[in-house]
Design an enzyme around this catalytic site. Structure first.
Site, PDB file in Angstrom:
ATOM      1  N   CYS A  81      22.431   0.913  33.699  1.00  0.00           N
ATOM      2  CA  CYS A  81      23.766   0.325  33.568  1.00  0.00           C
ATOM      3  C   CYS A  81      24.745   1.026  34.503  1.00  0.00           C
ATOM      4  CB  CYS A  81      24.244   0.330  32.122  1.00  0.00           C
ATOM      5  SG  CYS A  81      25.049   1.830  31.562  1.00  0.00           S
ATOM      6  N   GLU A  82      25.618   0.221  35.085  1.00  0.00           N
ATOM      7  CA  GLU A  82      26.529   0.772  36.082  1.00  0.00           C
ATOM      8  C   GLU A  82      27.674   1.560  35.461  1.00  0.00           C
ATOM      9  OE1 GLU A  82      27.607  -2.773  38.206  1.00  0.00           O
ATOM     10  OE2 GLU A  82      29.431  -3.070  37.020  1.00  0.00           O
ATOM     11  N   HIS A  83      27.823   1.462  34.134  1.00  0.00           N
ATOM     12  CA  HIS A  83      28.924   2.187  33.491  1.00  0.00           C
ATOM     13  C   HIS A  83      28.549   3.621  33.148  1.00  0.00           C
ATOM     14  CE1 HIS A  83      29.790  -2.142  32.269  1.00  0.00           C
ATOM     15  NE2 HIS A  83      30.676  -1.826  33.174  1.00  0.00           N
ATOM     16  N   HIS A  84      27.313   3.817  32.688  1.00  0.00           N
ATOM     17  CA  HIS A  84      26.904   5.155  32.242  1.00  0.00           C
ATOM     18  C   HIS A  84      25.705   5.700  33.009  1.00  0.00           C
ATOM     19  CE1 HIS A  84      28.877   3.186  28.736  1.00  0.00           C
ATOM     20  NE2 HIS A  84      29.468   4.349  28.632  1.00  0.00           N
ATOM     21  N   GLN A 119      23.763  -6.531  32.764  1.00  0.00           N
ATOM     22  CA  GLN A 119      22.721  -7.528  32.490  1.00  0.00           C
ATOM     23  C   GLN A 119      23.150  -8.931  32.933  1.00  0.00           C
ATOM     24  OE1 GLN A 119      20.912  -7.129  28.587  1.00  0.00           O
ATOM     25  NE2 GLN A 119      20.561  -9.339  28.520  1.00  0.00           N
ATOM     26  N   HIS A 177      20.223  -1.705  25.427  1.00  0.00           N
ATOM     27  CA  HIS A 177      21.021  -0.809  26.272  1.00  0.00           C
ATOM     28  C   HIS A 177      21.081   0.578  25.645  1.00  0.00           C
ATOM     29  CE1 HIS A 177      22.848  -3.980  28.953  1.00  0.00           C
ATOM     30  NE2 HIS A 177      22.169  -4.680  28.062  1.00  0.00           N
ATOM     31  N   CYS A 235      22.779   3.029  26.447  1.00  0.00           N
ATOM     32  CA  CYS A 235      24.147   3.570  26.313  1.00  0.00           C
ATOM     33  C   CYS A 235      24.786   3.132  25.003  1.00  0.00           C
ATOM     34  CB  CYS A 235      25.017   3.190  27.509  1.00  0.00           C
ATOM     35  SG  CYS A 235      25.371   1.439  27.658  1.00  0.00           S
TER      36      CYS A 235
HETATM   37  N1  LIG Z   1      28.957  -6.689  29.672  1.00  0.00           N
HETATM   38  C1  LIG Z   1      28.149  -5.622  29.785  1.00  0.00           C
HETATM   39  N2  LIG Z   1      28.579  -4.442  29.315  1.00  0.00           N
HETATM   40  C2  LIG Z   1      27.743  -3.397  29.409  1.00  0.00           C
HETATM   41  C3  LIG Z   1      26.473  -3.471  29.981  1.00  0.00           C
HETATM   42  N3  LIG Z   1      25.911  -2.240  29.915  1.00  0.00           N
HETATM   43  C4  LIG Z   1      26.819  -1.443  29.309  1.00  0.00           C
HETATM   44  N4  LIG Z   1      27.937  -2.131  29.001  1.00  0.00           N
HETATM   45  C5  LIG Z   1      29.197  -1.747  28.332  1.00  0.00           C
HETATM   46  O1  LIG Z   1      30.134  -1.237  29.239  1.00  0.00           O
HETATM   47  C6  LIG Z   1      31.236  -0.786  28.444  1.00  0.00           C
HETATM   48  C7  LIG Z   1      31.978   0.331  29.113  1.00  0.00           C
HETATM   49  O2  LIG Z   1      33.066   0.581  28.273  1.00  0.00           O
HETATM   50  P1  LIG Z   1      34.126   1.776  28.459  1.00  0.00           P
HETATM   51  O3  LIG Z   1      35.103   1.723  27.299  1.00  0.00           O
HETATM   52  O4  LIG Z   1      34.684   1.719  29.838  1.00  0.00           O
HETATM   53  O5  LIG Z   1      33.200   3.045  28.390  1.00  0.00           O
HETATM   54  P2  LIG Z   1      32.909   4.014  27.126  1.00  0.00           P
HETATM   55  O6  LIG Z   1      34.179   4.702  26.702  1.00  0.00           O
HETATM   56  O7  LIG Z   1      31.775   4.905  27.518  1.00  0.00           O
HETATM   57  O8  LIG Z   1      32.495   2.968  26.004  1.00  0.00           O
HETATM   58  P3  LIG Z   1      31.527   3.097  24.764  1.00  0.00           P
HETATM   59  O9  LIG Z   1      30.141   2.745  25.237  1.00  0.00           O
HETATM   60  O10 LIG Z   1      32.054   2.081  23.763  1.00  0.00           O
HETATM   61  O11 LIG Z   1      31.602   4.511  24.240  1.00  0.00           O
HETATM   62  C8  LIG Z   1      30.638  -0.463  27.086  1.00  0.00           C
HETATM   63  O12 LIG Z   1      31.172  -1.390  26.160  1.00  0.00           O
HETATM   64  C9  LIG Z   1      29.133  -0.702  27.273  1.00  0.00           C
HETATM   65  O13 LIG Z   1      28.502  -1.156  26.090  1.00  0.00           O
HETATM   66  C10 LIG Z   1      26.064  -4.730  30.480  1.00  0.00           C
HETATM   67  O14 LIG Z   1      24.952  -4.914  31.015  1.00  0.00           O
HETATM   68  N5  LIG Z   1      26.927  -5.771  30.358  1.00  0.00           N
HETATM   69 ZN   LIG Z   2      26.288   1.651  29.819  1.00  0.00          ZN
END
Ligand SMILES: Nc1nc2c(ncn2[C@@H]2O[C@H](COP(=O)(O)OP(=O)(O)OP(=O)(O)O)[C@@H](O)[C@H]2O)c(=O)[nH]1
Ligand SMILES: [Zn+2]
Length: 203
Positions: free
Chosen positions: A89-92, A130, A158, A160
């Site tokens: 995942c690109e966020h974590h 995704q 996921h 994360c």
């Molecule tokens: N739409 C989507 N979201 C994703 C995917 N993979 C991870 N995420 C979400 O990306 C979001 C990033 O949210 P942020 O609030 O910026 O990050 P965060 O504080 O680490 O969020 P939490 O995961 O809720 O603790 C989270 O809600 C993840 O669940 C994906 O493939 N698609």
């Molecule tokens: Zn993630």
């Protein structure tokens, strides 16, 4: 600190340049000792693993499918189910993984069956969400075959959301992309959905 080369020339092909040094810094940042026995080769392993996990950046769609587009009669739905995928995942930068299901209705051209899995890998082996993989796979099949319709459904878990954050161990996420007849015709879409229904968790 100098980092001695630990790898053969063959392995180097997969290693992400610069990632060894960054991994050493990372190990230090989390409170580890990069010089301890068990971690000595870790920067090399990580650089190599990430070369594999992000190989999709360095390949084109054409390279992934080669010459496996064939002329063919027939316009019956083709479904390739349960193609496993692994992505980050690109966020974590944590893994998400699951299955992809792809269907299309040909219009003069078909694709070698293994190439659907290659297309899924091409877009999964990057930092991703995704939804984007799902759309990219559908667009790739559309571009290659110009079929009467394309449907892609992906079911993913996921990490994360499981090993950190909201810590939900049992949730899975379904995403879909419909093109052509799968979008315009409810019965075609329903046929696809019933063929691939069931969740990762529920089977
Ligand atoms: N739409 C989507 N979201 C994703 C995917 N993979 C991870 N995420 C979400 O990306 C979001 C990033 O949210 P942020 O609030 O910026 O990050 P965060 O504080 O680490 O969020 P939490 O995961 O809720 O603790 C989270 O809600 C993840 O669940 C994906 O493939 N698609
Ligand atoms: Zn993630």
């Amino acid at each position: 600190m100098t980092i001695e080369p630990l790898i053969s020339a063959a392995d180097e092909k997969q290693e992400v340049p610069g990632l060894r040094a960054l991994t050493q810094d990372w190990l230090g940042a989390i409170g580890e000792d990069p010089e301890r026995e068990g971690l000595l080769k870790t920067p090399h392993r990580v650089a190599k693993a990430w070369g594999f996990l992000t190989a999709g950046y360095h390949k084109s769609l054409q390279e992934a499918v080669g010459d496996a587009v064939f002329e063919a009669d027939g316009s019956e739905m083709v479904i390739v189910k349960d193609i496993e995928f692994y992505s980050m995942c690109e966020h974590h930068m944590l893994p998400f993984y699951g299955r992809a299901h792809i269907a299309y209705i040909p219009d003069g051209k078909i694709l070698g069956l293994s190439k659907f899995a290659r297309i899924v890998d091409l877009y999964s082996r990057r930092l991703q969400v995704q939804e984007r993989i799902t759309t990219q796979v559908a667009d790739a099949v559309q571009e290659l075959l110009a079929p009467r319709g394309v449907a892609v459904m992906m079911e993913g878990v996921h990490l994360c959301m499981a090993m950190r954050g909201v810590q939900k161990q049992n949730s899975s996420t379904s995403t879909s992309a419909m093109r052509g007849l799968f979008k315009s015709d409810a019965r075609t879409r329903a046929e696809f959905m019933s063929a691939v229904q069931g969740t990762l968790r529920g089977r």
